[in-house]
Design an enzyme around this catalytic site. Structure first.
Site, PDB file in Angstrom:
ATOM      1  N   SER A  46       0.854  -1.184   0.000  1.00  0.00           N
ATOM      2  CA  SER A  46       0.000   0.000   0.000  1.00  0.00           C
ATOM      3  C   SER A  46       0.890   1.234   0.000  1.00  0.00           C
ATOM      4  O   SER A  46       1.750   1.362  -0.876  1.00  0.00           O
ATOM      5  CB  SER A  46      -0.948  -0.039   1.204  1.00  0.00           C
ATOM      6  OG  SER A  46      -1.881   1.013   1.133  1.00  0.00           O
TER       7      SER A  46
ATOM      8  N   HIS B 146      -2.363  -1.141  -3.465  1.00  0.00           N
ATOM      9  CA  HIS B 146      -3.439  -0.178  -3.291  1.00  0.00           C
ATOM     10  C   HIS B 146      -3.078   1.112  -4.025  1.00  0.00           C
ATOM     11  O   HIS B 146      -2.034   1.718  -3.753  1.00  0.00           O
ATOM     12  CB  HIS B 146      -3.649   0.139  -1.814  1.00  0.00           C
ATOM     13  CG  HIS B 146      -4.055  -1.050  -0.991  1.00  0.00           C
ATOM     14  ND1 HIS B 146      -3.937  -1.067   0.376  1.00  0.00           N
ATOM     15  CD2 HIS B 146      -4.580  -2.252  -1.339  1.00  0.00           C
ATOM     16  CE1 HIS B 146      -4.376  -2.225   0.842  1.00  0.00           C
ATOM     17  NE2 HIS B 146      -4.761  -2.970  -0.178  1.00  0.00           N
TER      18      HIS B 146
ATOM     19  N   ASP C 101      -4.344  -4.912   6.064  1.00  0.00           N
ATOM     20  CA  ASP C 101      -4.767  -5.760   4.954  1.00  0.00           C
ATOM     21  C   ASP C 101      -3.721  -6.837   4.671  1.00  0.00           C
ATOM     22  O   ASP C 101      -2.553  -6.537   4.430  1.00  0.00           O
ATOM     23  CB  ASP C 101      -4.986  -4.904   3.697  1.00  0.00           C
ATOM     24  CG  ASP C 101      -5.522  -5.702   2.522  1.00  0.00           C
ATOM     25  OD1 ASP C 101      -6.096  -6.789   2.754  1.00  0.00           O
ATOM     26  OD2 ASP C 101      -5.366  -5.240   1.376  1.00  0.00           O
TER      27      ASP C 101
END
Length: 355
Positions: A171, A198, A291
């Site tokens: 991310s 992401h 995540d």
């Protein structure tokens, strides 16, 4: 309460006014400077260090990439690239700025749909607030992590235990680490690599083009039903989860978001674990939140090798930090160590190894 001091660098007066307005709707933010070109941004930061810079890409006198490079080499502060995504060339430059030290890249809230604009505006404000807390360091030509991998007991690749796939989740700060990692892998790398990064919608083609320029592997946006090939990198498309079927084909899904995101690292890791068990490697890189952390632990419990990026080389040690706390990582490595470790674990194609 001490306000977050932000510099806005944007050549369009209209867009600059909009960005300032959006930021100052949050009482925690104060826009302390507005400039119309990169050269002025560099001068402002050197004279008055803000907590964060919102940086446009295309500006007169000095573009956002060069301004980011100079700021990060002299007076480093958190820089958030704010770019339109209509042109892949623009997003490539945005990722070059991230290579130079920018820590996030977001889309300008300039869409045609009011609801969409509201979501983008809220994301912009939240990103600036979160990134202002990131501790950045001065960048040099050696930035990116060149440390040698620590001595760890790595099994020699064999036909019986051949790794079927490598799953990578990332991310905030991930693109620069992905570039370092993929650049360190040889053309004959013997497993496919599936990546969830992401990103704001629209930036993925630019990320693919940017990564392609620095690696010997084939990099592409994943397509449903394709059987992943060794030495190829597949990135999950915008707004689609990515996994694999029982037969090994890539599966794309519009199932519900996980951890408020789609694609989610958790979906990828869970799918790889279900299909391949111990014959997969999970890698969790820099990023906010958690995540993929629980799913990385499940992968390790099934006998898979799991890697988490260390805190020192992470822009944000959220996802890998949670994984480490859970005992999910069999290896904790700096960004510059991961490629060599993957080569040691996975090996090369038989033809590549002989050549």
């Amino acid at each position: 309460m001490t306000k977050i001091k932000v510099l806005v660098a944007e050549d369009s007066a209209v867009v600059r006014m909009l960005l300032v307005h959006l930021l100052e709707t949050d009482p925690a933010i104060e826009v302390v400077g507005q400039v119309s070109d990169g050269q002025a941004a560099v001068a402002f930061v050197q004279a008055t260090t803000p907590d964060a810079v919102l940086m446009d890409i295309h500006m007169p006198r000095m573009n956002g990439f060069e301004a980011t490079r100079r700021i990060m080499e002299t007076q480093p502060v958190p820089i958030i690239v704010c770019s339109a995504t209509a042109d892949t060339r623009d997003t490539v430059v945005a990722f070059q700025a991230m290579e130079a030290g920018a820590i996030a890249c977001i889309e300008k809230p300039l869409g045609s749909a009011w609801g969409d604009d509201q979501a983008k505006a809220a994301h912009l404000v939240q990103t600036v607030k979160l990134m202002s807390e990131v501790k950045v360091v001065r960048r040099t030509a050696a930035a990116g992590g060149s440390a040698k991998a620590r001595t760890v007991p790595l099994p020699a690749p064999s036909v019986a235990a051949r790794v079927k796939a490598v799953g990578i989740g990332a991310s905030t700060g991930g693109p620069a680490v992905l570039q370092t990692l993929l650049a360190g892998l040889p053309e004959g790398f013997a497993a496919p690599i599936l990546v969830v990064q992401h990103l704001a919608p629209g930036f993925l083609p630019g990320l693919v083009a940017w990564l392609t320029a620095s690696t010997r592997l084939a990099v592409e946006i994943a397509r449903d039903g394709v059987y992943p090939l060794p030495g190829h990198v597949y990135l999950a498309p915008d707004d689609c989860h990515m996994g694999v079927s029982a037969g090994g084909a890539i599966v794309l899904s519009r199932a519900s978001k996980e951890s408020h995101v789609r694609p989610a690292v958790s979906f990828l890791f869970r799918s790889l674990a279900q299909v391949y068990g111990p014959r997969v490697i999970g890698v969790l890189l820099t990023g906010m939140g958690r995540d993929g952390a629980d799913e990385l632990r499940n992968m390790r419990d099934l006998g898979a090798t799991t890697i988490a990026q260390d805190e020192a080389s992470s822009v944000v040690h959220g996802m890998p930090g949670v994984a480490i706390a859970l005992g999910a990582a069999s290896l904790v490595l700096a960004s510059g160590q991961i490629a060599d470790t993957l080569v040691a674990l996975v090996g090369l194609h038989t033809t590549a190894a002989r050549s």
